[in-house]
Design a protein around this motif. Structure first.
Motif, PDB file in Angstrom:
ATOM      1  N   HIS A 205       0.811  -1.214   0.000  1.00  0.00           N
ATOM      2  CA  HIS A 205       0.000   0.000   0.000  1.00  0.00           C
ATOM      3  C   HIS A 205       0.847   1.268   0.000  1.00  0.00           C
ATOM      4  O   HIS A 205       0.316   2.365  -0.175  1.00  0.00           O
ATOM      5  N   SER A 206       2.134   1.121   0.231  1.00  0.00           N
ATOM      6  CA  SER A 206       2.994   2.290   0.413  1.00  0.00           C
ATOM      7  C   SER A 206       3.420   2.886  -0.926  1.00  0.00           C
ATOM      8  O   SER A 206       3.813   2.156  -1.840  1.00  0.00           O
ATOM      9  N   PRO A 207       3.390   4.222  -1.056  1.00  0.00           N
ATOM     10  CA  PRO A 207       3.908   4.843  -2.285  1.00  0.00           C
ATOM     11  C   PRO A 207       5.385   4.545  -2.511  1.00  0.00           C
ATOM     12  O   PRO A 207       5.827   4.476  -3.650  1.00  0.00           O
ATOM     13  N   ASP A 208       6.152   4.343  -1.437  1.00  0.00           N
ATOM     14  CA  ASP A 208       7.583   4.085  -1.542  1.00  0.00           C
ATOM     15  C   ASP A 208       7.979   3.001  -0.543  1.00  0.00           C
ATOM     16  O   ASP A 208       8.314   3.299   0.604  1.00  0.00           O
ATOM     17  N   PRO A 209       7.942   1.714  -0.934  1.00  0.00           N
ATOM     18  CA  PRO A 209       8.274   0.633  -0.002  1.00  0.00           C
ATOM     19  C   PRO A 209       9.685   0.743   0.573  1.00  0.00           C
ATOM     20  O   PRO A 209       9.911   0.389   1.736  1.00  0.00           O
ATOM     21  N   ARG A 210      10.637   1.220  -0.222  1.00  0.00           N
ATOM     22  CA  ARG A 210      12.002   1.362   0.286  1.00  0.00           C
ATOM     23  C   ARG A 210      12.052   2.364   1.444  1.00  0.00           C
ATOM     24  O   ARG A 210      12.764   2.162   2.427  1.00  0.00           O
ATOM     25  N   GLU A 211      11.322   3.451   1.302  1.00  0.00           N
ATOM     26  CA  GLU A 211      11.273   4.448   2.368  1.00  0.00           C
ATOM     27  C   GLU A 211      10.696   3.838   3.644  1.00  0.00           C
ATOM     28  O   GLU A 211      11.165   4.119   4.752  1.00  0.00           O
ATOM     29  N   GLU A 212       9.669   3.003   3.496  1.00  0.00           N
ATOM     30  CA  GLU A 212       9.064   2.338   4.655  1.00  0.00           C
ATOM     31  C   GLU A 212      10.071   1.407   5.329  1.00  0.00           C
ATOM     32  O   GLU A 212      10.145   1.348   6.562  1.00  0.00           O
ATOM     33  N   LEU A 213      10.848   0.668   4.543  1.00  0.00           N
ATOM     34  CA  LEU A 213      11.832  -0.245   5.118  1.00  0.00           C
ATOM     35  C   LEU A 213      12.907   0.525   5.884  1.00  0.00           C
ATOM     36  O   LEU A 213      13.301   0.129   6.991  1.00  0.00           O
ATOM     37  N   ARG A 214      13.385   1.621   5.306  1.00  0.00           N
ATOM     38  CA  ARG A 214      14.403   2.421   6.000  1.00  0.00           C
ATOM     39  C   ARG A 214      13.846   2.987   7.306  1.00  0.00           C
ATOM     40  O   ARG A 214      14.539   3.013   8.332  1.00  0.00           O
ATOM     41  N   ALA A 215      12.598   3.431   7.268  1.00  0.00           N
ATOM     42  CA  ALA A 215      11.979   3.965   8.477  1.00  0.00           C
ATOM     43  C   ALA A 215      11.811   2.870   9.536  1.00  0.00           C
ATOM     44  O   ALA A 215      12.000   3.109  10.732  1.00  0.00           O
ATOM     45  N   ALA A 216      11.449   1.658   9.101  1.00  0.00           N
ATOM     46  CA  ALA A 216      11.306   0.547  10.039  1.00  0.00           C
ATOM     47  C   ALA A 216      12.624   0.242  10.733  1.00  0.00           C
ATOM     48  O   ALA A 216      12.670  -0.023  11.945  1.00  0.00           O
TER      49      ALA A 216
END
Length: 366
Positions: A205-216
């Motif tokens: 659902h995320s516009p930018d999965p890579r950004e979500e992974l870095r944030a995690a």
């Protein structure tokens, strides 16, 4: 005349606002089409899917392209923030108010979040040290933390969600702290706070999965674990069922990432992948979901505010009668899905996968 049901009154009030929005067209809800893959940058793209909104039946057409080099599949053109807000509206926040109009296919999608599935996912962390703190991203109503607490009794569970559902989860006691918003925006103040971060069917659902992974990884402590489950675009049901495959879930799913791509990204981020699983995360709903979508798109329309007018009494009666008539067929599909599941989850028909990765001490963060 009998009084109008409250839900019908609410739909009537919202119809004027919806129709005003739709009078301006739906093209403005899309970004410009991108000519390259958002994952690897290749310009060798092919159209994998073209479909309307089969779940809520809101106007618009959506395209899923696939990269011929890395096999990443993505919505192209992608919805803008305004478009996402439009197509998500009334799907989650208005769920209780529109329960009478919710399609069977929507209920099938929610079935993947059953308590037994939650507990099984929580048990996947048992081989590792008992976590003190756990953040569930995209937690919704907090049903996963509530079930996981039965497995990890000494763990403190917090929830993060972009909607107000997370506040309800805290009020219900399912999470101890509620963080409302997007993880990349909140990661700074949650830095190195958690032993486990889970994302169940969230990255797509995320516009930018890579950004979500870095944030995690930012909110994880060194040595902490990231638990991710996503739909598997390599699932053979995708080719077999086409637009009726529920994991396409347009327009809500923006990315479908092959396992090898996520593994490569986690390696690039300096994580150690400690477990992958294509069997247990399989959700036995492909045939049922496809049948429900097909039936739902042939029934007379329900009383949704984005339709030009409410259904007539005849249409309501016909919709109710046909829904009841198809119930035995759908029940048979459910039985078949579950009967086949032990075999399918060992084959290319498995529809999801799970990754558990450890954040190393030197893993870079945002």
């Amino acid at each position: 005349m009998p009084p109008t049901p409250p839900t019908t009154q609410a739909v009537a009030r919202r119809r004027a606002a919806y129709l005003s929005e739709l009078a301006r067209g739906t093209d403005r809800f899309h970004e410009p089409r991108r000519p390259d893959c958002p994952w690897c940058g290749s310009r060798r793209l092919r159209t994998r899917l073209r479909t309307p909104d089969l779940l809520q039946h809101k106007p618009g057409t959506f395209v899923v392209d696939e990269c011929e080099d890395c096999a990443h599949a993505f919505q192209n053109p992608r919805l803008t923030a305004e478009g996402l807000a439009f197509y998500y509206r009334d799907f989650h926040e208005g769920q209780d108010a529109r329960a009478e109009n919710e399609t069977f296919a929507e209920r099938i999608l929610r079935a993947r979040a059953g308590r037994r599935r939650h507990e099984a996912a929580a048990r996947s962390m048992l081989p590792f040290p008992e976590p003190e703190s756990w953040l569930d991203v995209g937690t919704g109503h907090g049903h996963f933390p509530a079930a996981a607490k039965e497995v990890h009794t000494y763990t403190s569970f917090d929830g993060l969600d972009a909607t107000s559902r997370v506040d309800g989860a805290r009020a219900a006691g399912r999470v101890e702290e509620a963080h409302r918003g997007r993880l990349p925006e909140l990661a700074g103040r949650l830095r190195a706070r958690y032993d486990v971060v889970s994302m169940f069917h969230h990255l797509e659902h995320s516009p930018d999965p890579r950004e979500e992974l870095r944030a995690a990884l930012t909110v994880l402590r060194p040595g902490g674990h990231l638990l991710v489950e996503v739909p598997d675009p390599d699932c053979a049901f995708g080719a077999l069922l086409g637009k009726w495959w529920v994991s396409y879930c347009q327009p809500q799913h923006l990315h479908l990432m092959p396992l090898r791509n996520l593994l490569g990204e986690l390696d690039e981020l300096g994580c150690t992948v400690v477990s992958t699983d294509r069997r247990e995360p399989h959700v036995p709903y492909d045939l049922t979901g496809a049948l429900a979508l097909a039936i739902g798109n042939r029934l007379p329309g329900g009383d949704e505010p984005w339709r030009p007018a409410p259904p007539s009494d005849l249409q309501r009666t016909l919709r109710t009668a046909l829904t009841r008539a198809t119930t035995p067929l759908l029940a048979s599909a459910i039985v078949l899905d579950h009967a086949l599941a032990p075999v399918l989850r060992r084959t290319r028909f498995s529809n999801a996968y799970r990754i558990i990765a450890r954040r190393n001490a030197r893993t870079p963060t945002r």
